[in-house]
Design a protein around this motif. Structure first.
Motif, mmCIF file in Angstrom:
data_model
loop_
_atom_site.group_PDB
_atom_site.id
_atom_site.type_symbol
_atom_site.label_atom_id
_atom_site.label_comp_id
_atom_site.label_asym_id
_atom_site.label_seq_id
_atom_site.Cartn_x
_atom_site.Cartn_y
_atom_site.Cartn_z
ATOM 1 N N PHE A 71 51.238 51.151 35.741
ATOM 2 C CA PHE A 71 51.345 50.963 37.177
ATOM 3 C C PHE A 71 52.466 51.793 37.781
ATOM 4 N N ALA A 72 52.211 52.195 39.016
ATOM 5 C CA ALA A 72 53.163 53.070 39.696
ATOM 6 C C ALA A 72 54.299 52.308 40.349
ATOM 7 N N GLY A 73 54.211 50.997 40.359
ATOM 8 C CA GLY A 73 55.280 50.208 40.963
ATOM 9 C C GLY A 73 54.712 49.172 41.906
ATOM 10 N N GLY A 74 55.564 48.562 42.679
ATOM 11 C CA GLY A 74 55.122 47.542 43.624
ATOM 12 C C GLY A 74 55.585 46.172 43.200
ATOM 13 N N GLU A 75 55.411 45.219 44.101
ATOM 14 C CA GLU A 75 55.924 43.881 43.866
ATOM 15 C C GLU A 75 55.042 43.066 42.935
ATOM 16 N N GLU A 76 53.750 43.395 42.859
ATOM 17 C CA GLU A 76 52.829 42.579 42.093
ATOM 18 C C GLU A 76 52.077 43.426 41.088
ATOM 19 N N SER A 77 51.908 42.914 39.866
ATOM 20 C CA SER A 77 51.096 43.586 38.876
ATOM 21 C C SER A 77 49.628 43.331 39.192
ATOM 22 N N PRO A 78 48.824 44.375 39.453
ATOM 23 C CA PRO A 78 47.401 44.162 39.714
ATOM 24 C C PRO A 78 46.682 43.480 38.552
ATOM 25 N N LEU A 79 47.114 43.768 37.324
ATOM 26 C CA LEU A 79 46.469 43.142 36.174
ATOM 27 C C LEU A 79 46.722 41.640 36.161
ATOM 28 N N LYS A 80 47.952 41.258 36.449
ATOM 29 C CA LYS A 80 48.273 39.832 36.518
ATOM 30 C C LYS A 80 47.459 39.158 37.617
ATOM 31 N N ALA A 81 47.292 39.867 38.729
ATOM 32 C CA ALA A 81 46.496 39.312 39.823
ATOM 33 C C ALA A 81 45.040 39.129 39.403
ATOM 34 N N CYS A 82 44.513 40.065 38.621
ATOM 35 C CA CYS A 82 43.141 39.932 38.114
ATOM 36 C C CYS A 82 42.985 38.664 37.283
ATOM 37 N N SER A 83 43.970 38.374 36.465
ATOM 38 C CA SER A 83 43.884 37.191 35.604
ATOM 39 C C SER A 83 43.863 35.909 36.420
ATOM 40 N N ALA A 84 44.437 35.956 37.628
ATOM 41 C CA ALA A 84 44.449 34.758 38.468
ATOM 42 C C ALA A 84 43.047 34.353 38.897
ATOM 43 N N ILE A 85 42.120 35.308 38.983
ATOM 44 C CA ILE A 85 40.735 34.984 39.334
ATOM 45 C C ILE A 85 40.100 34.120 38.250
ATOM 46 N N LEU A 86 40.541 34.302 37.003
ATOM 47 C CA LEU A 86 40.023 33.465 35.919
ATOM 48 C C LEU A 86 40.412 32.003 36.117
ATOM 49 N N LEU A 87 41.567 31.761 36.710
ATOM 50 C CA LEU A 87 41.974 30.377 36.986
ATOM 51 C C LEU A 87 41.076 29.749 38.049
ATOM 52 N N ILE A 88 40.680 30.556 39.030
ATOM 53 C CA ILE A 88 39.731 30.067 40.034
ATOM 54 C C ILE A 88 38.393 29.765 39.363
ATOM 55 N N ALA A 89 37.968 30.656 38.474
ATOM 56 C CA ALA A 89 36.719 30.446 37.748
ATOM 57 C C ALA A 89 36.764 29.170 36.919
ATOM 58 N N ARG A 90 37.897 28.916 36.313
ATOM 59 C CA ARG A 90 38.025 27.722 35.480
ATOM 60 C C ARG A 90 37.920 26.456 36.321
ATOM 61 N N GLU A 91 38.496 26.497 37.511
ATOM 62 C CA GLU A 91 38.417 25.345 38.403
ATOM 63 C C GLU A 91 36.978 25.111 38.863
ATOM 64 N N ALA A 92 36.278 26.189 39.207
ATOM 65 C CA ALA A 92 34.881 26.065 39.632
ATOM 66 C C ALA A 92 34.013 25.582 38.485
ATOM 67 N N ASN A 93 34.275 26.080 37.297
ATOM 68 C CA ASN A 93 33.502 25.653 36.126
ATOM 69 C C ASN A 93 33.713 24.178 35.830
ATOM 70 N N ALA A 94 34.937 23.694 36.007
ATOM 71 C CA ALA A 94 35.211 22.269 35.781
ATOM 72 C C ALA A 94 34.409 21.414 36.759
#
Length: 214
Positions: free
Chosen positions: A12-35
């Motif tokens: 990554f070139a920099g910035g306040e947030e890691s885009p990869l970490k942000a991608c993983s957050a969608i999995l948490l939404i998926a887990r909630e919907a799956n539950a």
């Protein structure tokens, strides 16, 4: 070394947030919907809640995609990052589509209703395991361990395939009217597509890590 930190340093070139970490957050939404869809009762899921989660995932997808394409990610992995993001969002979309099918059609045969519900609950259990394994992949920077985790997801997807085939066999063997037949087929394929999304996500994540660590 944690994969999020390793990739942040090397991709990554920099910035306040890691885009990869942000991608993983969608999995948490998926887990909630799956539950929500995998609860043993009632037979019809809370479609409004799952729809809200699906919309939240869409909003996150567009936000993260803007970050990725605005220069926060090195060009050599940009396409793979967008692919990973899309696969994660596909999981949430598939869960919503399954919930919508279950909500639209009320099975009039109680035995069939119990059977379909049992299969959905079992697939949901597999999906939860696959999502947990995907999140574990985000904590790894060892390619061999990542491949092992990816194989775990592949086995879960194969178990889901077996459930799909069992449902198809039952639909063709027992359904005498179009509507219950079509509903059984739809549920079988929609449930299987959730696990397909998990497997595609694992492949994309492994590709990204392999391209910069090996």
């Amino acid at each position: 070394m944690n994969i999020l930190r390793a990739l942040s340093e090397r991709l990554f070139a920099g910035g306040e947030e890691s885009p990869l970490k942000a991608c993983s957050a969608i999995l948490l939404i998926a887990r909630e919907a799956n539950a929500a869809i995998g609860a043993p009762a009632p037979s019809r899921p809370d479609i409004a809640n799952i729809r809200r989660l699906e919309q939240r995932a869409d909003d996150e997808k567009f936000r993260i995609a803007n970050v990725i394409t605005s220069g926060a990610v090195a060009p050599n992995v940009l396409d793979n990052m967008l692919s990973l993001l899309g696969h994660h969002d596909d999981i949430v979309n598939a869960i919503y589509n399954l919930a919508r099918e279950l909500s639209r059609y009320g099975v009039r045969d109680e035995e069939e209703d119990r059977y379909i519900r049992a299969q959905v609950v079992e697939v949901s259990r597999l999906v939860d395991s696959a999502l947990g394994t995907l999140l574990e992949m985000y904590g790894q920077a060892d390619v061999m361990k990542l491949r092992t985790l990816r194989q775990t997801i592949e086995r879960l997807e194969e178990t889901g395939d077996a459930i799909k085939e069992s449902m198809l066999d039952r639909a063709y063997a027992t359904s005498t009217a179009f509507q219950p037949f079509y509903h059984m087929i739809q549920v079988a394929y929609l449930a299987d597509s959730i696990l397909d999304g998990c497997e595609d996500s694992a492949d994309a994540l492994l590709t990204i890590v392999s391209s910069i660590i090996t």
